[in-house]
Design an enzyme around this catalytic site. Structure first.
Site, mmCIF file in Angstrom:
data_model
loop_
_atom_site.group_PDB
_atom_site.id
_atom_site.type_symbol
_atom_site.label_atom_id
_atom_site.label_comp_id
_atom_site.label_asym_id
_atom_site.label_seq_id
_atom_site.Cartn_x
_atom_site.Cartn_y
_atom_site.Cartn_z
ATOM 1 N N GLU A 16 16.913 44.939 -15.945
ATOM 2 C CA GLU A 16 17.098 43.546 -15.504
ATOM 3 C C GLU A 16 16.745 43.449 -14.022
ATOM 4 O O GLU A 16 17.135 44.322 -13.233
ATOM 5 C CB GLU A 16 18.545 43.110 -15.724
ATOM 6 C CG GLU A 16 18.777 41.677 -15.253
ATOM 7 C CD GLU A 16 20.203 41.204 -15.471
ATOM 8 O OE1 GLU A 16 20.630 41.110 -16.635
ATOM 9 O OE2 GLU A 16 20.877 40.931 -14.458
ATOM 10 N N THR A 47 16.509 37.281 -14.419
ATOM 11 C CA THR A 47 17.616 36.324 -14.379
ATOM 12 C C THR A 47 17.149 34.968 -13.839
ATOM 13 O O THR A 47 16.083 34.846 -13.219
ATOM 14 C CB THR A 47 18.777 36.822 -13.500
ATOM 15 O OG1 THR A 47 18.352 36.834 -12.142
ATOM 16 C CG2 THR A 47 19.249 38.200 -13.902
ATOM 17 N N ASP A 109 27.216 30.242 -15.613
ATOM 18 C CA ASP A 109 28.568 30.147 -15.052
ATOM 19 C C ASP A 109 28.806 28.750 -14.533
ATOM 20 O O ASP A 109 27.916 28.131 -13.947
ATOM 21 C CB ASP A 109 28.747 31.172 -13.926
ATOM 22 C CG ASP A 109 29.010 32.557 -14.504
ATOM 23 O OD1 ASP A 109 29.765 32.641 -15.503
ATOM 24 O OD2 ASP A 109 28.458 33.527 -13.976
ATOM 25 N N ALA A 123 26.250 28.204 -25.252
ATOM 26 C CA ALA A 123 24.982 28.899 -25.525
ATOM 27 C C ALA A 123 24.498 28.681 -26.958
ATOM 28 O O ALA A 123 23.292 28.583 -27.198
ATOM 29 C CB ALA A 123 25.144 30.387 -25.234
ATOM 30 N N TYR A 143 30.384 40.344 -24.658
ATOM 31 C CA TYR A 143 31.373 40.790 -23.671
ATOM 32 C C TYR A 143 32.348 41.801 -24.274
ATOM 33 O O TYR A 143 33.317 41.402 -24.954
ATOM 34 C CB TYR A 143 32.147 39.559 -23.148
ATOM 35 C CG TYR A 143 31.209 38.530 -22.566
ATOM 36 C CD1 TYR A 143 30.895 38.536 -21.213
ATOM 37 C CD2 TYR A 143 30.571 37.594 -23.382
ATOM 38 C CE1 TYR A 143 29.995 37.619 -20.691
ATOM 39 C CE2 TYR A 143 29.656 36.680 -22.868
ATOM 40 C CZ TYR A 143 29.377 36.700 -21.528
ATOM 41 O OH TYR A 143 28.463 35.806 -21.011
ATOM 42 N N HIS A 147 34.826 37.465 -22.910
ATOM 43 C CA HIS A 147 34.467 36.543 -21.831
ATOM 44 C C HIS A 147 35.764 36.048 -21.185
ATOM 45 O O HIS A 147 36.737 35.757 -21.897
ATOM 46 C CB HIS A 147 33.661 35.367 -22.407
ATOM 47 C CG HIS A 147 33.149 34.438 -21.355
ATOM 48 N ND1 HIS A 147 33.876 33.357 -20.915
ATOM 49 C CD2 HIS A 147 32.008 34.443 -20.627
ATOM 50 C CE1 HIS A 147 33.181 32.726 -19.980
ATOM 51 N NE2 HIS A 147 32.036 33.363 -19.787
ATOM 52 N N LYS A 163 26.831 32.404 -32.230
ATOM 53 C CA LYS A 163 25.520 32.517 -31.566
ATOM 54 C C LYS A 163 24.516 33.244 -32.469
ATOM 55 O O LYS A 163 23.345 32.880 -32.529
ATOM 56 C CB LYS A 163 25.670 33.241 -30.220
ATOM 57 C CG LYS A 163 26.503 32.430 -29.215
ATOM 58 C CD LYS A 163 26.327 32.876 -27.778
ATOM 59 C CE LYS A 163 27.201 34.009 -27.364
ATOM 60 N NZ LYS A 163 27.193 34.226 -25.886
ATOM 61 N N GLN A 174 27.642 42.339 -21.254
ATOM 62 C CA GLN A 174 28.108 42.330 -19.866
ATOM 63 C C GLN A 174 28.291 43.788 -19.457
ATOM 64 O O GLN A 174 28.538 44.641 -20.313
ATOM 65 C CB GLN A 174 29.473 41.613 -19.880
ATOM 66 C CG GLN A 174 30.276 41.648 -18.618
ATOM 67 C CD GLN A 174 29.713 40.661 -17.645
ATOM 68 O OE1 GLN A 174 28.704 40.943 -16.990
ATOM 69 N NE2 GLN A 174 30.318 39.503 -17.560
HETATM 70 P P1 FAD Z 1 28.912 30.955 -24.228
HETATM 71 O O1 FAD Z 1 28.488 31.795 -25.368
HETATM 72 O O2 FAD Z 1 28.653 29.489 -24.313
HETATM 73 O O3 FAD Z 1 30.496 31.209 -24.035
HETATM 74 C C1 FAD Z 1 31.190 30.785 -22.866
HETATM 75 C C2 FAD Z 1 32.678 30.613 -23.197
HETATM 76 O O4 FAD Z 1 32.863 29.460 -24.015
HETATM 77 C C3 FAD Z 1 33.269 31.779 -23.976
HETATM 78 O O5 FAD Z 1 34.594 31.979 -23.537
HETATM 79 C C4 FAD Z 1 33.239 31.321 -25.415
HETATM 80 O O6 FAD Z 1 34.234 31.944 -26.225
HETATM 81 C C5 FAD Z 1 33.464 29.813 -25.259
HETATM 82 N N1 FAD Z 1 32.783 29.035 -26.306
HETATM 83 C C6 FAD Z 1 31.511 29.190 -26.685
HETATM 84 N N2 FAD Z 1 31.160 28.265 -27.621
HETATM 85 C C7 FAD Z 1 32.275 27.511 -27.801
HETATM 86 C C8 FAD Z 1 32.547 26.396 -28.605
HETATM 87 N N3 FAD Z 1 31.626 25.850 -29.405
HETATM 88 N N4 FAD Z 1 33.798 25.857 -28.512
HETATM 89 C C9 FAD Z 1 34.728 26.388 -27.698
HETATM 90 N N5 FAD Z 1 34.521 27.459 -26.902
HETATM 91 C C10 FAD Z 1 33.297 28.011 -26.963
HETATM 92 N N6 FAD Z 1 24.172 33.529 -15.832
HETATM 93 C C11 FAD Z 1 23.194 32.837 -15.199
HETATM 94 O O7 FAD Z 1 23.440 31.767 -14.648
HETATM 95 N N7 FAD Z 1 21.905 33.326 -15.130
HETATM 96 C C12 FAD Z 1 21.541 34.490 -15.730
HETATM 97 O O8 FAD Z 1 20.389 34.899 -15.652
HETATM 98 C C13 FAD Z 1 22.565 35.237 -16.423
HETATM 99 N N8 FAD Z 1 22.252 36.388 -17.057
HETATM 100 C C14 FAD Z 1 23.221 37.046 -17.806
HETATM 101 C C15 FAD Z 1 22.890 38.193 -18.532
HETATM 102 C C16 FAD Z 1 23.837 38.855 -19.295
HETATM 103 C C17 FAD Z 1 23.461 40.080 -20.081
HETATM 104 C C18 FAD Z 1 25.193 38.383 -19.311
HETATM 105 C C19 FAD Z 1 26.256 39.115 -20.092
HETATM 106 C C20 FAD Z 1 25.546 37.255 -18.586
HETATM 107 C C21 FAD Z 1 24.570 36.563 -17.834
HETATM 108 N N9 FAD Z 1 24.873 35.398 -17.119
HETATM 109 C C22 FAD Z 1 23.886 34.699 -16.448
HETATM 110 C C23 FAD Z 1 26.271 34.935 -17.034
HETATM 111 C C24 FAD Z 1 26.647 33.928 -18.147
HETATM 112 O O9 FAD Z 1 25.949 32.731 -17.950
HETATM 113 C C25 FAD Z 1 28.155 33.726 -18.045
HETATM 114 O O10 FAD Z 1 28.843 34.864 -18.470
HETATM 115 C C26 FAD Z 1 28.705 32.463 -18.696
HETATM 116 O O11 FAD Z 1 30.029 32.254 -18.198
HETATM 117 C C27 FAD Z 1 28.791 32.521 -20.219
HETATM 118 O O12 FAD Z 1 27.574 32.508 -20.794
HETATM 119 P P2 FAD Z 1 27.408 32.672 -22.390
HETATM 120 O O13 FAD Z 1 25.995 32.412 -22.689
HETATM 121 O O14 FAD Z 1 27.999 33.934 -22.859
HETATM 122 O O15 FAD Z 1 28.321 31.434 -22.856
#
Ligand code: FAD
Length: 287
Positions: A16, A47, A109, A123, A143, A147, A163, A174
């Site tokens: 990465e 990223t 985030d 997501a 995670y 998360h 997802k 993570q």
């Molecule tokens: P989601 O899958 O949407 O989950 C986020 C939270 O919401 C979780 O607690 C989940 O349980 C909850 N949730 C999900 N769907 C629902 C639903 N329908 N109803 C209720 N709750 C729900 N961030 C950046 O900005 N840029 C990057 O390039 C980047 N790269 C990353 C690469 C990796 C490998 C990882 C692990 C993280 C990266 N991140 C990046 C950080 C990431 O954006 C954060 O961790 C963010 O807080 C969660 O993203 P997610 O896609 O996992 O979210």
């Protein structure tokens, strides 16, 4: 090439990188890529800050150069929390035009300084949107220690399943410093019926600043063994770096022995560190 097709015959190794900060010269990323691509990883992911703006163009340019100039498969990260559907479509069109076939679909985030203003809340919604609007391989984040916003491990794995069901064909974790969390997570995922490849995200911790950042951002556990090593060498940057490299190698040796699908190295744009780790483990990955 869709990177989900790389898994099965060997342990995949990916890197990465992140676009240079506004205060850093533009060419620093290309100096890093010159070194990293010599190690011939299976793919490199780039990223993209959830704040968006200029950063998207930079991430896209770097992902395009990785693929089209360096000849290594690339993944573009795409956080959706500030994207409208129109923005997302424009980005997908640019990815298609640059022959980028792989997207890590993320929520991003939620920060105090940028209020979410997009059309997507989570997501899984972006994953579905990408699936409906192109022929991409879609990756998602996961995670091992859950998360931070998930109410429980069960809640967290249910989200991951959502997802995968929406179209994610490959997962990246993570970072974690205790492999037991990863093993337990893999078991939970299997029980939930998640069978797509899961890459373990490994971050070599080579300076004090990154430890502090890691704890505040990711909320991961710091094992006693790790803390002792960091304390022992905290005033000796070179020894601390070497200890961080050794710790990451130790994690990878254990993970490959457990049959991990792949290792995703958070390189921090540092080819020296990546090369040290690569030369210690590349035979294990191919075995
Ligand atoms: P989601 O899958 O949407 O989950 C986020 C939270 O919401 C979780 O607690 C989940 O349980 C909850 N949730 C999900 N769907 C629902 C639903 N329908 N109803 C209720 N709750 C729900 N961030 C950046 O900005 N840029 C990057 O390039 C980047 N790269 C990353 C690469 C990796 C490998 C990882 C692990 C993280 C990266 N991140 C990046 C950080 C990431 O954006 C954060 O961790 C963010 O807080 C969660 O993203 P997610 O896609 O996992 O979210």
């Amino acid at each position: 090439m869709k990177t989900c097709n790389l898994f099965g015959s060997k342990t995949v190794l990916s890197f990465e990188v992140f676009p240079p900060k506004a205060t850093s010269p533009e060419n620093t990323i290309y100096q890093a890529l010159d070194g990293l691509t010599k190690l011939n990883p299976d793919f490199i992911s780039v990223t993209y800050g959830a704040g968006g703006g200029r950063n998207c163009e930079k991430s896209l340019q770097i992902a395009s150069d990785v693929k089209n100039k360096y000849g290594i498969e690339s993944i573009m990260h795409l956080p959706c929390v500030n994207l409208t559907r129109e923005n997302a479509l424009e980005i997908l069109d640019k990815l298609k035009a640059n022959h980028i076939e792989n997207i890590l679909a993320l929520r991003g985030d939620i920060t105090d300084w940028i209020a979410p203003c997009g059309d997507f809340s989570h997501a899984n919604e972006l994953i579905e949107f990408i699936r409906e609007n192109g022929d991409f391989n879609i990756l998602a984040a996961c995670y091992p220690e859950k998360h931070p916003e998930s109410k429980s491990l069960v809640d967290d794995i249910q989200n991951l399943k959502r997802k995968v069901d929406a179209g994610a064909g490959q997962l990246v974790t993570q970072l974690f410093l205790d492999n037991d969390y990863f093993s337990a997570f893999r078991e939970r995922a299997a029980i939930a019926g998640i069978s797509v490849p899961i890459e373990a995200g490994i971050m070599p911790v080579t300076n004090k600043k990154s430890i502090e950042r890691m704890v505040s951002l990711c909320g991961i556990n710091l094992p006693k063994k790790f803390l002792k090593t960091m304390e022992r060498y905290e005033n000796n940057p070179v020894a601390l770096r070497d200890a961080g490299i050794a710790y990451a190698i130790d994690q990878i040796v254990d993970l490959t022995a457990q049959g991990v699908d792949g290792i995703h190295l958070y390189t921090m744009n540092n080819p020296y560190v990546a090369e040290k780790i690569y030369s210690a483990v590349y035979r294990l990955l191919a075995a």
